[in-house]
Design an enzyme around this catalytic site. Structure first.
Site, PDB file in Angstrom:
ATOM      1  N   LEU A 133     -49.400 -36.432  -4.406  1.00  0.00           N
ATOM      2  CA  LEU A 133     -50.786 -36.110  -4.723  1.00  0.00           C
ATOM      3  C   LEU A 133     -50.783 -35.370  -6.052  1.00  0.00           C
ATOM      4  CD1 LEU A 133     -52.259 -34.777  -1.327  1.00  0.00           C
ATOM      5  CD2 LEU A 133     -52.598 -37.034  -2.347  1.00  0.00           C
ATOM      6  N   ASP A 134     -51.781 -35.631  -6.893  1.00  0.00           N
ATOM      7  CA  ASP A 134     -51.908 -34.887  -8.129  1.00  0.00           C
ATOM      8  C   ASP A 134     -51.973 -33.380  -7.829  1.00  0.00           C
ATOM      9  OD1 ASP A 134     -52.059 -37.320  -9.410  1.00  0.00           O
ATOM     10  OD2 ASP A 134     -54.246 -37.274  -9.626  1.00  0.00           O
ATOM     11  N   THR A 135     -51.541 -32.593  -8.768  1.00  0.00           N
ATOM     12  CA  THR A 135     -51.540 -31.135  -8.587  1.00  0.00           C
ATOM     13  C   THR A 135     -52.897 -30.616  -8.125  1.00  0.00           C
ATOM     14  OG1 THR A 135     -49.838 -30.869 -10.288  1.00  0.00           O
ATOM     15  CG2 THR A 135     -51.173 -28.927  -9.755  1.00  0.00           C
ATOM     16  N   THR A 137     -55.295 -32.224  -6.609  1.00  0.00           N
ATOM     17  CA  THR A 137     -55.824 -32.899  -5.418  1.00  0.00           C
ATOM     18  C   THR A 137     -55.280 -32.213  -4.172  1.00  0.00           C
ATOM     19  OG1 THR A 137     -55.908 -35.010  -6.590  1.00  0.00           O
ATOM     20  CG2 THR A 137     -55.993 -35.094  -4.192  1.00  0.00           C
TER      21      THR A 137
END
Length: 287
Positions: A133-135, A137
């Site tokens: 997951l993106d930082t 998100t």
């Protein structure tokens, strides 16, 4: 590394070769190593891959640790781990926004993988990254606890057999649900970014379902059919409705306190028990 797996009640009679190839989707290299290293036992005896197994059969697999190297992780803070699901093979956590999935440098110790390493250390177990997951998100994040489980879960992900649903709050009045199929590639001007690139980009499919809409903002669910970097963020920006708080893909708008993207739900069939596992976070952007 030794693992014993009992086949579930709904297991039809099948040869070990078919089980490994067609149901567990073990990679060819792993099957080869198990065979030549005599790493499969049935009732304590070295198994022939043509032997038939069925409900209740206990299979013991031994993997040579040298064949599955593990990058050591600095231990983080186990108190930052919120477990949504755990068994001997898998662990699913609720990742907060602002924390990376895994470190890029060996000295880092404040990523979800570091915190999970600390949580699992007393159990003498390690986390293996399945997806990211993106930082910025938040939400459902899946890790394997063994290289065997990692191999199986990664194949399920590749085969699009893991259902992932996100919540997002986007700018503007998005009135109708739709499927976005625009190809995504790397930006030539900013290494952090991805762009729509129909000529050289990779196939990307995002299903968008409108939950609520208004003139200024809309709440949507997004289901991923592919897993490209920044896929939801790029796709929503491409149709004129970037995610609120997305400084990378809509830096002009008034920013929220965070990126309003949350991995809300994950559903998968457990690779060993064949149970359907549905994980939904208690937290969310509007529930």
């Amino acid at each position: 590394m030794e693992y014993t797996i009992t086949l579930p009640e709904n297991q039809k009679p099948i040869s070990l070769q078919e089980l490994f190839t067609e149901e567990w989707l073990l990679p060819k290299k792993m099957r080869h190593l198990l065979r030549i290293q005599k790493g499969v036992l049935l009732d304590g005896k070295v198994a022939d891959f043509q032997q038939v197994v069925t409900t209740g059969t206990q299979i013991t697999l031994t993997l040579n640790e040298a064949d599955y190297p593990y990058q050591p992780l600095a231990l983080g803070d186990a108190r930052k781990v919120r477990v949504l699901f755990e068994d001997e093979h898998l662990i699913v956590v609720d990742k907060p926004a602002g924390i990376k999935t895994h470190p890029n440098e060996s000295t880092e110790n404040n990523t979800m993988a570091n915190h999970l390493a600390a949580y699992l250390a007393p159990k003498k177990t390690r986390p293996y990254v399945v997806h990211r997951l993106d930082t910025d998100t938040s939400g459902v994040l899946l890790f394997a606890k063994t290289p065997l489980a990692l191999s199986l879960i990664s194949r399920l992900l590749e085969e699009k057999q893991i259902y992932r649903r996100y919540q997002a709050i986007v700018t503007g009045n998005l009135t109708h649900s739709q499927t976005i199929t625009k190809k995504i590639g790397r930006s030539r001007h900013d290494r952090r970014k991805r762009v729509i690139d129909e000529n050289r980009g990779q196939t990307a499919i995002t299903h968008v379902e409108v939950h609520h809409h208004s003139l200024k903002e809309s709440q949507v669910y997004c289901q991923l059919e592919t897993g490209r970097t920044h896929q939801i963020r790029v796709h929503l920006a491409a149709i004129g409705h970037p995610i609120v708080g997305d400084v990378l893909y809509n830096p002009q708008i008034k920013q929220a306190k965070r990126l309003m993207l949350h991995a809300y739900q994950m559903t998968l069939v457990h690779p060993f028990s064949k149970e359907v596992i549905e994980i939904v976070t208690e937290s969310g952007l509007w529930n």
